[in-house]
Design a protein around this motif. Structure first.
Motif, PDB file in Angstrom:
ATOM      1  N   HIS A  94       0.837  -1.208   0.000  1.00 32.26           N
ATOM      2  CA  HIS A  94       0.000   0.000   0.000  1.00 32.26           C
ATOM      3  C   HIS A  94       0.872   1.258   0.000  1.00 32.26           C
ATOM      4  CE1 HIS A  94      -2.976   2.995   1.176  1.00 32.26           C
ATOM      5  NE2 HIS A  94      -2.155   3.335   2.156  1.00 32.26           N
ATOM      6  N   HIS A  95       1.854   1.313   0.903  1.00 28.96           N
ATOM      7  CA  HIS A  95       2.704   2.506   1.003  1.00 28.96           C
ATOM      8  C   HIS A  95       3.573   2.682  -0.242  1.00 28.96           C
ATOM      9  CE1 HIS A  95       1.500   3.736   4.980  1.00 28.96           C
ATOM     10  NE2 HIS A  95       1.644   2.488   5.402  1.00 28.96           N
ATOM     11  N   ALA A  96       4.120   1.592  -0.770  1.00 30.99           N
ATOM     12  CA  ALA A  96       4.942   1.679  -1.978  1.00 30.99           C
ATOM     13  C   ALA A  96       4.101   2.169  -3.157  1.00 30.99           C
ATOM     14  CB  ALA A  96       5.573   0.326  -2.286  1.00 30.99           C
ATOM     15  N   PHE A  97       2.921   1.599  -3.304  1.00 38.13           N
ATOM     16  CA  PHE A  97       2.069   2.009  -4.418  1.00 38.13           C
ATOM     17  C   PHE A  97       1.617   3.459  -4.258  1.00 38.13           C
ATOM     18  CE2 PHE A  97      -1.969   2.501  -6.654  1.00 38.13           C
ATOM     19  CZ  PHE A  97      -1.534   2.207  -7.938  1.00 38.13           C
ATOM     20  N   LYS A  98       1.276   3.857  -3.056  1.00 36.23           N
ATOM     21  CA  LYS A  98       0.824   5.228  -2.792  1.00 36.23           C
ATOM     22  C   LYS A  98       1.909   6.232  -3.188  1.00 36.23           C
ATOM     23  CE  LYS A  98      -1.254   7.973   0.907  1.00 36.23           C
ATOM     24  NZ  LYS A  98      -0.381   9.030   1.349  1.00 36.23           N
ATOM     25  N   ILE A  99       3.140   5.969  -2.767  1.00 33.65           N
ATOM     26  CA  ILE A  99       4.252   6.864  -3.115  1.00 33.65           C
ATOM     27  C   ILE A  99       4.437   6.899  -4.625  1.00 33.65           C
ATOM     28  CG2 ILE A  99       6.764   7.118  -2.979  1.00 33.65           C
ATOM     29  CD1 ILE A  99       6.467   6.081  -0.034  1.00 33.65           C
ATOM     30  N   HIS A 100       4.400   5.746  -5.273  1.00 31.28           N
ATOM     31  CA  HIS A 100       4.550   5.690  -6.729  1.00 31.28           C
ATOM     32  C   HIS A 100       3.407   6.433  -7.429  1.00 31.28           C
ATOM     33  CE1 HIS A 100       5.066   4.219 -10.797  1.00 31.28           C
ATOM     34  NE2 HIS A 100       3.842   3.733 -10.750  1.00 31.28           N
ATOM     35  N   ALA A 101       2.175   6.183  -7.017  1.00 32.93           N
ATOM     36  CA  ALA A 101       1.000   6.711  -7.710  1.00 32.93           C
ATOM     37  C   ALA A 101       0.838   8.222  -7.537  1.00 32.93           C
ATOM     38  CB  ALA A 101      -0.264   5.996  -7.220  1.00 32.93           C
ATOM     39  N   GLU A 102       1.386   8.783  -6.477  1.00 33.37           N
ATOM     40  CA  GLU A 102       1.245  10.226  -6.228  1.00 33.37           C
ATOM     41  C   GLU A 102       2.232  11.071  -7.022  1.00 33.37           C
ATOM     42  OE1 GLU A 102       1.610  10.509  -1.975  1.00 33.37           O
ATOM     43  OE2 GLU A 102      -0.511  10.049  -1.655  1.00 33.37           O
ATOM     44  N   HIS A 103       3.082  10.422  -7.814  1.00 30.84           N
ATOM     45  CA  HIS A 103       4.120  11.137  -8.554  1.00 30.84           C
ATOM     46  C   HIS A 103       4.134  10.671 -10.008  1.00 30.84           C
ATOM     47  CE1 HIS A 103       5.265  11.390  -4.319  1.00 30.84           C
ATOM     48  NE2 HIS A 103       5.722  12.584  -4.649  1.00 30.84           N
ATOM     49  N   PRO A 104       4.791  11.424 -10.876  1.00 27.97           N
ATOM     50  CA  PRO A 104       4.926  10.950 -12.263  1.00 27.97           C
ATOM     51  C   PRO A 104       5.542   9.548 -12.289  1.00 27.97           C
ATOM     52  CG  PRO A 104       5.650  13.226 -12.097  1.00 27.97           C
ATOM     53  CD  PRO A 104       5.395  12.751 -10.681  1.00 27.97           C
ATOM     54  N   SER A 105       5.128   8.738 -13.247  1.00 27.06           N
ATOM     55  CA  SER A 105       5.536   7.327 -13.313  1.00 27.06           C
ATOM     56  C   SER A 105       7.034   7.108 -13.201  1.00 27.06           C
ATOM     57  CB  SER A 105       5.052   6.698 -14.619  1.00 27.06           C
ATOM     58  OG  SER A 105       3.680   6.503 -14.577  1.00 27.06           O
ATOM     59  N   ASP A 106       7.833   7.963 -13.834  1.00 28.36           N
ATOM     60  CA  ASP A 106       9.274   7.711 -13.836  1.00 28.36           C
ATOM     61  C   ASP A 106       9.995   8.315 -12.632  1.00 28.36           C
ATOM     62  OD1 ASP A 106       9.000  10.330 -14.639  1.00 28.36           O
ATOM     63  OD2 ASP A 106      10.297  10.148 -16.398  1.00 28.36           O
TER      64      ASP A 106
END
Length: 169
Positions: A94-106
């Motif tokens: 959940h935390h890893a995905f949240k950090i990834h999803a809140e920012h541009p993909s790269d």
């Protein structure tokens, strides 16, 4: 952008065939803009010369790998997990995905490898604003590096499981 590659393939061990997980990555890092000012001169020179490890074993059953243009976000995930002290696999994802999803993909992508009580591993890939579970092969980071690895494997089929050699060329 950097590159991380994870793969599961069968190996013989004590008369049994098991799927073994291997993770390979480069250590390249580009320091620019504000990130560059976060490092002292000596540390910055060492990082520019030697790079950074992009896979971190955080427990006997969990390894987190990252790639992307904003390594501060990988630090953010590790800091969150440190503050939690105890967390489930689902909380980690959940935390890893949240950090990834809140920012541009790269900005940041993750490969998370988890082992169960039987020693079986799962490769989980978080990129392109998606989570893919139970991967046999996963890669994050540079598409050009991935293409080069695949080209190396295609041109050297007898060495197809010897991924490490591709990282030395």
């Amino acid at each position: 952008m950097s590159f991380v590659y994870a793969v599961k393939f069968p190996i013989e061990c004590d008369g049994q065939t098991r799927k073994c997980t291997h993770i390979y990555s480069d250590t390249k890092i580009s320091l620019y803009g504000a990130i560059k000012s976060n490092w002292g001169d000596k540390t910055r020179r060492a990082v520019e010369r030697y790079g950074l490890i992009k896979s971190i074993i955080i427990s006997p059953k969990c390894c987190i790998s990252f790639a992307g243009n904003n390594i501060a976000l990988a630090h953010q995930l590790l800091e969150t997990l440190y503050e939690l002290k105890k967390f489930s696999e689902e909380e980690l994802l959940h935390h890893a995905f949240k950090i990834h999803a809140e920012h541009p993909s790269d900005d940041v992508e993750f490969i998370i490898c988890l082992a169960n009580e039987d020693g079986e591993t799962e490769i989980i890939c978080i990129k392109e604003h998606k989570i893919e579970r139970n991967c046999l092969i996963a890669w994050i980071g540079s598409y050009d590096a991935f293409k080069t690895l695949r080209k190396y494997q295609y041109e050297n089929p007898t060495l197809s499981d010897d991924y490490l050699r591709a990282f030395t060329h």
